[in-house]
Design a protein around this motif. Structure first.
Motif, PDB file in Angstrom:
ATOM      1  N   VAL A   1       0.835  -1.198   0.000  1.00 35.62           N
ATOM      2  CA  VAL A   1       0.000   0.000   0.000  1.00 35.62           C
ATOM      3  C   VAL A   1       0.870   1.247   0.000  1.00 35.62           C
ATOM      4  N   THR A   2       0.579   2.147  -0.915  1.00 37.87           N
ATOM      5  CA  THR A   2       1.160   3.479  -0.903  1.00 37.87           C
ATOM      6  C   THR A   2       0.037   4.456  -0.621  1.00 37.87           C
ATOM      7  N   GLU A   3       0.235   5.328   0.347  1.00 38.55           N
ATOM      8  CA  GLU A   3      -0.818   6.243   0.753  1.00 38.55           C
ATOM      9  C   GLU A   3      -0.457   7.681   0.405  1.00 38.55           C
ATOM     10  N   GLY A   4      -1.482   8.448   0.093  1.00 40.08           N
ATOM     11  CA  GLY A   4      -1.318   9.872  -0.148  1.00 40.08           C
ATOM     12  C   GLY A   4      -2.510  10.613   0.416  1.00 40.08           C
ATOM     13  N   TYR A   5      -2.306  11.858   0.789  1.00 38.21           N
ATOM     14  CA  TYR A   5      -3.381  12.657   1.378  1.00 38.21           C
ATOM     15  C   TYR A   5      -3.540  13.950   0.578  1.00 38.21           C
ATOM     16  N   TYR A   6      -4.791  14.282   0.306  1.00 36.92           N
ATOM     17  CA  TYR A   6      -5.087  15.417  -0.563  1.00 36.92           C
ATOM     18  C   TYR A   6      -6.178  16.284   0.072  1.00 36.92           C
ATOM     19  N   SER A   7      -6.039  17.593  -0.139  1.00 33.82           N
ATOM     20  CA  SER A   7      -7.053  18.538   0.335  1.00 33.82           C
ATOM     21  C   SER A   7      -7.447  19.454  -0.824  1.00 33.82           C
ATOM     22  N   LYS A   8      -8.739  19.675  -0.964  1.00 38.38           N
ATOM     23  CA  LYS A   8      -9.231  20.548  -2.022  1.00 38.38           C
ATOM     24  C   LYS A   8     -10.452  21.312  -1.511  1.00 38.38           C
TER      25      LYS A   8
ATOM     26  N   PHE B   1     -41.650  28.780 -12.357  1.00 38.19           N
ATOM     27  CA  PHE B   1     -42.798  29.568 -12.811  1.00 38.19           C
ATOM     28  C   PHE B   1     -42.520  30.257 -14.154  1.00 38.19           C
ATOM     29  N   LEU B   2     -42.292  29.404 -15.138  1.00 38.97           N
ATOM     30  CA  LEU B   2     -42.052  29.876 -16.509  1.00 38.97           C
ATOM     31  C   LEU B   2     -40.863  30.842 -16.573  1.00 38.97           C
ATOM     32  N   ASN B   3     -39.834  30.458 -15.815  1.00 40.84           N
ATOM     33  CA  ASN B   3     -38.582  31.229 -15.779  1.00 40.84           C
ATOM     34  C   ASN B   3     -38.730  32.626 -15.185  1.00 40.84           C
ATOM     35  N   LEU B   4     -39.800  32.824 -14.437  1.00 39.16           N
ATOM     36  CA  LEU B   4     -39.994  34.127 -13.814  1.00 39.16           C
ATOM     37  C   LEU B   4     -39.178  34.267 -12.535  1.00 39.16           C
ATOM     38  N   LEU B   5     -38.904  33.105 -11.894  1.00 40.06           N
ATOM     39  CA  LEU B   5     -38.142  33.123 -10.653  1.00 40.06           C
ATOM     40  C   LEU B   5     -36.969  32.141 -10.757  1.00 40.06           C
ATOM     41  N   THR B   6     -35.945  32.428 -10.018  1.00 36.99           N
ATOM     42  CA  THR B   6     -34.768  31.548  -9.946  1.00 36.99           C
ATOM     43  C   THR B   6     -34.555  31.140  -8.503  1.00 36.99           C
ATOM     44  N   SER B   7     -34.394  29.831  -8.305  1.00 34.96           N
ATOM     45  CA  SER B   7     -34.164  29.296  -6.965  1.00 34.96           C
ATOM     46  C   SER B   7     -32.743  28.719  -6.910  1.00 34.96           C
ATOM     47  N   ASN B   8     -31.975  29.174  -5.944  1.00 34.44           N
ATOM     48  CA  ASN B   8     -30.551  28.817  -5.887  1.00 34.44           C
ATOM     49  C   ASN B   8     -30.205  28.027  -4.630  1.00 34.44           C
ATOM     50  N   LYS B   9     -29.129  27.279  -4.757  1.00 34.91           N
ATOM     51  CA  LYS B   9     -28.510  26.648  -3.589  1.00 34.91           C
ATOM     52  C   LYS B   9     -27.017  26.557  -3.859  1.00 34.91           C
ATOM     53  N   LYS B  10     -26.242  26.688  -2.821  1.00 33.88           N
ATOM     54  CA  LYS B  10     -24.793  26.620  -2.981  1.00 33.88           C
ATOM     55  C   LYS B  10     -24.158  26.240  -1.648  1.00 33.88           C
ATOM     56  N   ALA B  11     -22.915  25.792  -1.735  1.00 35.57           N
ATOM     57  CA  ALA B  11     -22.179  25.391  -0.536  1.00 35.57           C
ATOM     58  C   ALA B  11     -20.692  25.429  -0.824  1.00 35.57           C
ATOM     59  N   LEU B  12     -19.933  25.747   0.193  1.00 38.11           N
ATOM     60  CA  LEU B  12     -18.484  25.641   0.131  1.00 38.11           C
ATOM     61  C   LEU B  12     -18.108  24.236   0.621  1.00 38.11           C
ATOM     62  N   VAL B  13     -17.406  23.502  -0.206  1.00 34.17           N
ATOM     63  CA  VAL B  13     -17.099  22.098   0.088  1.00 34.17           C
ATOM     64  C   VAL B  13     -15.596  21.947   0.305  1.00 34.17           C
ATOM     65  N   ILE B  14     -15.226  21.464   1.473  1.00 30.16           N
ATOM     66  CA  ILE B  14     -13.814  21.211   1.790  1.00 30.16           C
ATOM     67  C   ILE B  14     -13.614  19.698   1.890  1.00 30.16           C
ATOM     68  N   VAL B  15     -12.652  19.218   1.130  1.00 27.28           N
ATOM     69  CA  VAL B  15     -12.426  17.768   1.041  1.00 27.28           C
ATOM     70  C   VAL B  15     -11.026  17.429   1.524  1.00 27.28           C
ATOM     71  N   ASN B  16     -10.935  16.504   2.459  1.00 30.23           N
ATOM     72  CA  ASN B  16      -9.668  15.882   2.861  1.00 30.23           C
ATOM     73  C   ASN B  16      -9.780  14.403   2.509  1.00 30.23           C
ATOM     74  N   ALA B  17      -8.952  13.979   1.573  1.00 31.38           N
ATOM     75  CA  ALA B  17      -9.092  12.611   1.057  1.00 31.38           C
ATOM     76  C   ALA B  17      -7.807  11.812   1.269  1.00 31.38           C
ATOM     77  N   LYS B  18      -7.993  10.565   1.633  1.00 32.55           N
ATOM     78  CA  LYS B  18      -6.872   9.615   1.661  1.00 32.55           C
ATOM     79  C   LYS B  18      -6.960   8.734   0.430  1.00 32.55           C
ATOM     80  N   ALA B  19      -5.847   8.566  -0.235  1.00 35.39           N
ATOM     81  CA  ALA B  19      -5.807   7.706  -1.415  1.00 35.39           C
ATOM     82  C   ALA B  19      -4.789   6.599  -1.197  1.00 35.39           C
ATOM     83  N   THR B  20      -5.129   5.403  -1.595  1.00 33.36           N
ATOM     84  CA  THR B  20      -4.207   4.276  -1.497  1.00 33.36           C
ATOM     85  C   THR B  20      -4.077   3.611  -2.857  1.00 33.36           C
ATOM     86  N   VAL B  21      -2.851   3.259  -3.188  1.00 26.69           N
ATOM     87  CA  VAL B  21      -2.590   2.460  -4.385  1.00 26.69           C
ATOM     88  C   VAL B  21      -2.117   1.100  -3.907  1.00 26.69           C
TER      89      VAL B  21
END
Length: 204
Positions: free
Chosen positions: A50-57, A68-88
């Motif tokens: 196993v070789t391990e690596g750690y990544y953050s993004k 409503f026939l494009n009269l209104l716009t509904s939004n959603k959003k989020a800031l996503v922080i990822v800490n990932a471990k990868a193994t080969v």
């Protein structure tokens, strides 16, 4: 021929027969011992490398829906922080070998492919959503799949895969050194491995 000479001849024949039998038995026992030692070494390297690596993004997720026939716009959003471990990983339990005792040859028949696993730890910040466009389970799955795909692409371009391959070469070199020291031959894809440079060409 007198009795002494005849007796000496019989004794000589018996001694020669015993000698050849003893020598043949010794050679068979040595060959069997060598074979068992090589089998034991193969079983010992049949472990997970196993070789391990750690990544953050950091990602920004945004989604808009027209209502409503494009009269209104509904939004959603989020800031996503990822800490990932990868193994080969190379699962050397899948290493297929054949031992040819008559030719004193260890044959590598199959070397497993590397497996890349990614384990993302995802945290959400600054989540905003409208009543008609709220976060659902499918959104979180979509984010996770997107994050994993991007990290996979990044890793495949990095040196993590090469580092894992070098770990594999260490194990194969151990087999090469063992077989060479015992007067055996290591073979892969019907080619005799005579030096470590040839090992380096494997799995390129």
């Amino acid at each position: 021929m007198n009795k002494f000479g005849f007796g000496f001849l019989i004794a000589l024949i018996l001694f020669a027969g015993f000698w050849f039998f003893y020598q043949g038995k010794q050679e068979r026992e040595e060959l069997r011992a060598s074979s068992e030692l090589i089998q034991k070494q193969v079983q010992q390297v049949g472990k997970l490398i196993v070789t391990e690596g750690y990544y953050s993004k950091v990602f920004t997720f945004k989604n808009s829906q027209n209502l409503f026939l494009n009269l209104l716009t509904s939004n959603k959003k989020a800031l996503v922080i990822v800490n990932a471990k990868a193994t080969v990983e190379y699962d050397l339990r899948q290493l297929e070998v054949e031992i040819d005792e008559s030719k004193k040859t260890l044959i590598l028949k199959k070397i497993p492919e590397p497996v890349l696993n990614i384990y993302p730890d995802i945290e959400y910040y600054d989540v905003t959503q409208d009543y008609f466009n709220s976060f659902e389970a499918k959104d979180y799955n979509k984010i996770k799949n997107s994050v994993t795909a991007q990290i996979r692409t990044q890793i495949e371009k990095s040196d993590l895969m090469e580092n894992s391959r070098e770990r594999l070469m260490v194990e194969l070199t151990n087999l090469f050194v063992l077989t060479k020291s015992m007067g055996w031959t290591l073979m892969y894809e019907e080619k005799i491995i005579e030096n470590q440079e040839q090992l380096e060409l494997i799995k390129r």
